[in-house]
Design a protein around this motif. Structure first.
Motif, mmCIF file in Angstrom:
data_model
loop_
_atom_site.group_PDB
_atom_site.id
_atom_site.type_symbol
_atom_site.label_atom_id
_atom_site.label_comp_id
_atom_site.label_asym_id
_atom_site.label_seq_id
_atom_site.Cartn_x
_atom_site.Cartn_y
_atom_site.Cartn_z
ATOM 1 N N ASP A 205 -52.993 25.612 -63.662
ATOM 2 C CA ASP A 205 -52.800 24.663 -62.567
ATOM 3 C C ASP A 205 -53.188 23.276 -63.054
ATOM 4 O O ASP A 205 -54.365 23.000 -63.298
ATOM 5 C CB ASP A 205 -53.663 25.078 -61.372
ATOM 6 N N LYS A 208 -55.640 21.197 -60.638
ATOM 7 C CA LYS A 208 -56.996 21.764 -60.621
ATOM 8 C C LYS A 208 -57.714 21.459 -61.934
ATOM 9 O O LYS A 208 -58.913 21.157 -61.931
ATOM 10 C CB LYS A 208 -56.938 23.270 -60.383
ATOM 11 N N ASP A 212 -61.152 19.415 -62.094
ATOM 12 C CA ASP A 212 -62.342 20.027 -62.700
ATOM 13 C C ASP A 212 -62.941 19.107 -63.764
ATOM 14 O O ASP A 212 -64.166 18.991 -63.877
ATOM 15 C CB ASP A 212 -61.984 21.375 -63.322
#
Length: 263
Positions: A205, A208, A212
């Motif tokens: 992803d 994401k 992160d």
């Protein structure tokens, strides 16, 4: 007003590095004024206080700071006219994420139609002298401007830049080669090899993965979305997700020199 403070700090940095003047425009509707009328001096205490605050937030090393209070029935049209009249090269607009639907629409219209490159200030408020900058890039038309913005801020703050491109874990060899070429091209564009690193990250992803990583940086700079409005509505975009959820200040850069892309 933390988001507005971030907006002014970013504008100050870019103006200082490039030697450009900084024009601060406070647009809002005034029922006693005709549409799209400029007023070059603040005429009441509220405007004077805001003007004082603006100058407190900007850096003394700037070559020139100007401030206008723009009264217009149509705020978007008024700002776009101001950009054209002043021959503005870069327009910084406040966050559209987490705000009203009206603010989001206004921000999108300004970003799409301004006769200037556009930078939207999003993410977590609190822009400061970031020691490191995350620069997620793709192959779209806005990554070059994002790299230029990151370079200017890094040069002013002596910051490190990590150039990041995310690919799928099962990406074929030719896609991996293309990814390596892409990050190397951006690195050459930045031309600060001693303080720049490239990184091709495998992740399922993309949004994401960027979110992160954003927690480890003081600033994230990303290119604007390239999908059409309909596709963004149906599928969303990596840019919008990062702007909404990143753990750092996010600058979204849109290169408006090429207006041929589908809107």
């Amino acid at each position: 007003m933390p988001v507005l403070t971030d907006q002014l700090k970013v504008a100050t940095t870019l103006a200082r590095v490039t030697g450009a003047s900084l024009t601060v425009i406070n647009p809002f509707p005034d029922p006693e004024q005709a549409p799209n009328v400029y007023r070059h001096e603040a005429t009441d205490c509220e405007n004077a206080s805001l003007l004082d605050w603006v100058f407190e937030q900007t850096d003394e090393s700037l070559p020139q700071v100007e401030s206008d209070f723009l009264y217009a029935w149509d705020v978007v049209r008024g700002v776009l006219q101001a950009v054209r009249r002043r021959d503005v090269d870069t327009l910084l607009v406040p966050s559209s994420s987490g705000t009203s639907r009206l603010r989001k629409r206004m921000t999108e219209q300004l970003a799409t139609h301004a006769d200037a490159d556009v930078i939207v200030v999003n993410g977590q408020a609190g822009f400061s002298k970031a020691a490191s900058i995350l620069l997620p890039i793709a192959s779209g038309p806005h990554s070059g401007l994002a790299a230029d913005v990151a370079t200017s801020i890094a040069a002013d703050y002596d910051a490190w830049i990590d150039i990041l491109h995310v690919i799928d874990e099962e990406a074929p060899d030719h896609q991996r080669e293309r990814a390596e070429t892409l990050v190397e091209d951006i690195s050459h564009r930045i031309a600060r090899p001693e303080t720049t690193a490239t990184w091709v990250l495998e992740a399922p992803d993309t949004a994401k993965a960027i979110i992160d990583q954003s927690r480890y940086y003081g600033l994230t700079v990303i290119g604007a979305p390239t999908k059409s409005r309909l596709r963004r509505f149906i599928f969303g975009s990596t840019n919008a997700t990062v702007r909404a959820d990143a753990d750092s200040v996010v600058l979204s850069a849109r290169n408006n020199s090429d207006i041929s892309e589908t809107r």
